[in-house]
Scaffold this active site. Sequence first.
Site, PDB file in Angstrom:
ATOM      1  N   SER A 142       0.912  -1.292  -0.050  1.00 23.72           N
ATOM      2  CA  SER A 142      -0.155  -0.156  -0.153  1.00 23.72           C
ATOM      3  C   SER A 142       0.830   1.342  -0.104  1.00 23.72           C
ATOM      4  CB  SER A 142      -0.989   0.059   1.197  1.00 23.72           C
ATOM      5  OG  SER A 142      -0.290   0.043   2.285  1.00 23.72           O
ATOM      6  N   LYS A 143       0.293   2.411   0.091  1.00 23.28           N
ATOM      7  CA  LYS A 143       0.875   3.717   0.055  1.00 23.28           C
ATOM      8  C   LYS A 143       2.136   3.640   1.041  1.00 23.28           C
ATOM      9  CE  LYS A 143      -2.517   6.515  -2.341  1.00 23.28           C
ATOM     10  NZ  LYS A 143      -3.214   7.860  -2.185  1.00 23.28           N
ATOM     11  N   ARG A 144       1.775   3.223   2.185  1.00 22.37           N
ATOM     12  CA  ARG A 144       2.554   3.497   3.432  1.00 22.37           C
ATOM     13  C   ARG A 144       3.972   2.178   3.163  1.00 22.37           C
ATOM     14  NH1 ARG A 144      -1.124  -0.288   5.201  1.00 22.37           N
ATOM     15  NH2 ARG A 144      -0.115  -2.261   6.128  1.00 22.37           N
TER      16      ARG A 144
END
Length: 466
Positions: free
Chosen positions: A238-240
């Site tokens: 994911s983005k993290r």
Amino acid sequence: MSVITRFAPSPTGFLHVGGARTALFSWLFARRHGGRFILRIEDTDLERSTAESVNAILEGMTWLGLEYDAGPFYQTQRFEYYKQIIQRLMAEGHAYHCYCSKDELENMRNEQMARKEKPRYDGRCRHRTAPRAGVPPVVRFKNPVAGEVVVDDMVRGQVVFKNTELDDLIIARSDGTPTYNLTVVCDDLDMQVTHVIRGDDHLNNTPRQMNILSALGAQLPRYAHVPMILGSDGQRLSKRHGAVSVMQYRDEGYLPEALLNYLVRLGWSHGDQEIFGLDEMIRLFDAGDINKAASTFNPEKLLWLNQQYLKNSDPQHVAHHLSYHLGKLDIDPALGPDLVEIVKVQRERAKTLVEMAHASVFFYRDRVAYDTAAVAKHLTADVAAPLGDFRARLGGLGGWQTTAIHQVLNAVAETHGIKLGKIAQPVRVAVSGGTVSPPIDATLWLLGREKTLARIDAAITMLSGT
């Protein structure tokens, strides 16, 4: 049979690393086999698709260098073709109108779940002959009720689905717009796609699509379902974790070849080799060598790989990309030293193009931005005499070359009985503002005589307090 692959993103967001890897695998497979690579924009989700996302996908593909041989094709421009296919399936008895309301479908699911059955459409409208007044119907595909679908997957091997587990999926909504499983089948058929390489989140769609293709009398493509990419915590990327736009990697100073090299190794390998040129990737890539297990995204490994590419790529190529980052700092690379020479002296110590650009700013600015700690440590009273001597000797230097500059440094150090670093570091602070730069002789050579002397003069003036 000529190989034809496709990359078919939905324009509901940016091109992220997962999508870029799928595009790369499809592109490599086509290139290795002398085939064609198609770009298709699956934009039938009218509520979520945006022009900005389309532009982000196209920009990402261009930056990565994944040129396509046909396209981009837009599904929203092909609705008439999908309508013809739906009418054909209806006419040939492979599809039917379904008039079930949302409440009826919800009650059906609840009853099935109460019986501990898998919720699925039970086909109650399959044999309906009369329409329901005032209810716009959807169109469902009449899935076979017996037998099985065998997906001969290039990554997973044979995967078997029983047709009894597949319900009659909707292929056209009540407003007449086609659904994903119908459009993707129509496009793959029309574009004569021979190999479909995509994420394994599509695996459950594959038997349904194969059944539609079979109903249309089409030759089935080969499928390769690529395992997902995980973050370091084992969760889906994911983005993290770094699943950001491909273009963010450009903005962070990565070379496109480094990102491609990293992506190809996320789930594919050739022995223990880590670094591959693009031609090598094309020559060696085989979809059958894609790992069955999920891959873990490692930002540190990507950063290391980028550093290797900065060190070893053609300086002219690196300079092409460095120019963009200097421009982001409001620097015109034409108003200063040759950018290729800057790359040559800076690439050993930079991990990204952003680092390289920031470290090179002093070559292009008219004024030096001094680091106060560096000035306090190195531009002290005891260096005034050797620095003045160095300035005088440089002023009379005949040829402005690194060898001659280095000889002057050595001569000044010997004359004043100091180590070379005791003159080199003050000179470095004087001309760059800090304690880090390429070798000092190369630094002065690139700065040029005029800028070098002016900056040393400014440092001497600062030392004298006038």
